[in-house]
Design an enzyme around this catalytic site. Structure first.
Site, PDB file in Angstrom:
ATOM      1  CB  CYS A   1      -6.125 -24.590   9.089  1.00  0.00           C
ATOM      2  SG  CYS A   1      -6.941 -24.296  10.860  1.00  0.00           S
TER       3      CYS A   1
ATOM      4  CB  CYS B   1      -9.905 -27.405  12.095  1.00  0.00           C
ATOM      5  SG  CYS B   1     -10.381 -25.687  12.214  1.00  0.00           S
TER       6      CYS B   1
ATOM      7  CG  ASP C   1      -5.882  -5.707   2.289  1.00  0.00           C
ATOM      8  OD1 ASP C   1      -6.719  -4.769   1.482  1.00  0.00           O
ATOM      9  OD2 ASP C   1      -5.404  -5.298   3.588  1.00  0.00           O
TER      10      ASP C   1
ATOM     11  CG  HIS D   1      -9.620 -21.405  12.016  1.00  0.00           C
ATOM     12  ND1 HIS D   1     -10.082 -22.511  11.307  1.00  0.00           N
ATOM     13  CD2 HIS D   1     -10.697 -20.433  12.176  1.00  0.00           C
ATOM     14  CE1 HIS D   1     -11.531 -22.313  10.857  1.00  0.00           C
ATOM     15  NE2 HIS D   1     -11.965 -20.921  11.387  1.00  0.00           N
TER      16      HIS D   1
ATOM     17  CG  ASP E   1      -1.927   1.117   1.391  1.00  0.00           C
ATOM     18  OD1 ASP E   1      -2.012   1.941   0.278  1.00  0.00           O
ATOM     19  OD2 ASP E   1      -2.493   1.191   2.126  1.00  0.00           O
TER      20      ASP E   1
ATOM     21  CB  CYS F   1     -11.489 -25.419   8.782  1.00  0.00           C
ATOM     22  SG  CYS F   1     -10.018 -24.666   8.508  1.00  0.00           S
TER      23      CYS F   1
HETATM   24 ZN    ZN Z   1      -9.475 -24.230  10.559  1.00  0.00          ZN
END
Ligand code: ZN
Length: 378
Positions: free
Chosen positions: A314, A317, A274, A343, A93, A312
């Site tokens: 990740c 999880c 973002d 996550h 930015d 999920c």
């Molecule tokens: Zn997750």
């Protein structure tokens, strides 16, 4: 850069699209969510985790990096990528928004903006040309033009004045960028995105979009939204921008990051996003899940063996229960911030992937409805 962006698939009913952006540090598949590394780090998330969650592009900030650690550090280390040991493309930015939101004693003239550092009060002066030079020192893959951001609600006169300066400054930035990058190997050349302002005035937004389209920048950043206006005003302003942009270049909505806002914006053809909220909220114990927001410190999770989000994939999880995360958070353990940040980022990256697939399959409307039905409170 010509042909740096390809639209691979278009949805049949909406303007949603799946594309690929070629940068000097690799491909970015769009729609894309970009984790924010304001200070050269995505807060509480390591580089290894960023790779594992599928980060394709990251965001950083000229204003912050210029003030601290300062540009000589990047010149010494050969750029931000080397300094923070990150391989993939980084979008910086320009700092226009931070000058307006963080710094003190701001004075905007036709030539640039004078401001005092929010860290130590020292005086600084940004011009469109200097901000291009700063991004060259940082060595990011996608640069942005210095803009003038106004807080909403803004009077029409203030919005018009900010837009006039933003247009002039974008023209100066483009000239300077072209001079600086003309002799570069095309594969190594960074890209320049122009920032579209105009507050909530749809005619000003349309004018800003047309101007930026004519300027021939590599992509378009929609700025000055999600800064105090209503959701309806935000979407009307965005629609006015999208109607006036060419369809062969990427569009980035700056600082927009709730899942529902991203779905609604992708529907209008936006490609890049973002936001600091997924990591900031994670540090406050808030998780995004496919069935809505979840506050991990709430009592019902004390003995809950299930993961944050059963859908999920990740590391959080796959391994940990809500009960464990709730315990970590209540005990003030930093691992809670780490795991929930990972996550939340993975959740948004998975969402943008779902949007990409839905756009390619021509099922965007149904996919969005299914998401909203499950995510939004009943
Ligand atoms: Zn997750």
């Amino acid at each position: 850069m010509e042909h740096h962006f390809k639209v691979l698939h278009k949805d049949t009913e909406t303007a949603a699209r799946a594309g690929v952006l070629t940068t000097n540090r690799g491909l970015v598949h769009t729609p894309v969510f970009m984790p924010v590394a304001t200070q050269g780090t995505v807060k509480a998330v390591t580089e290894r985790d960023l790779v594992e969650i599928g980060t394709e592009c990251m965001l950083s900030n000229t204003y912050h990096l210029y003030l601290r650690p300062g540009l000589p550090t990047f010149e010494k280390f050969g750029g931000l990528n080397n300094f923070m040991k990150h391989e993939g493309p980084i979008l910086t930015d320009s700092g226009g928004f931070q000058v307006y939101s963080l710094s003190r004693l701001r004075k905007i003239t036709d030539s640039g903006v004078h401001f005092a550092s929010h860290i130590d009060g020292s005086p600084h002066f940004f011009t469109p040309e200097k901000v291009i030079d700063y991004q060259a020192s940082i060595g990011s893959s996608i640069w942005t033009c210095l803009d003038v951001c106004v807080k909403n609600p803004a009077s029409r006169a203030d919005a018009l004045d900010a837009l006039k300066k933003t247009k002039k400054w974008a023209e100066r930035a483009k000239v300077h960028f072209d001079e600086k990058t003309r002799h570069m190997d095309p594969a190594k050349r960074p890209q320049l995105f122009g920032i579209i302002q105009g507050s909530i005035y749809t005619d000003l937004r349309a004018e800003a979009a047309k101007h930026m389209a004519e300027l021939g920048v590599d992509g378009f950043a929609v700025g000055g939204l999600s800064v105090g206006e209503s959701k309806a005003q935000m979407m009307e302003s965005l629609a006015a921008v999208m109607e006036n942009l060419p369809k062969n270049k990427p569009v980035y909505f700056m600082g927009l990051g709730t899942p529902e806002d991203i779905w609604n914006s992708v529907e209008l053809g936006v490609d890049m996003f973002d936001c600091v909220l997924p990591t900031r909220n994670a540090r406050n114990g808030q998780a995004l899940t496919s069935t809505g927001k979840l506050y991990i410190k709430n009592a019902p999770f004390k003995n809950d063996e299930s993961p944050l989000d059963a859908e999920c994939d990740c590391i959080c999880c796959r391994n940990y229960s809500k009960a464990y995360l709730s315990h970590l958070f209540k005990a003030g353990e930093i691992l809670a911030s780490q795991l929930i940040s990972i996550h939340n980022l993975r959740f948004l990256i998975n969402q943008t992937k779902a949007m990409r697939l839905a756009a390619a399959a021509g099922t965007f409307k149904q996919a969005k409805k299914a998401f909203m039905d499950a995510y939004l409170p009943k």
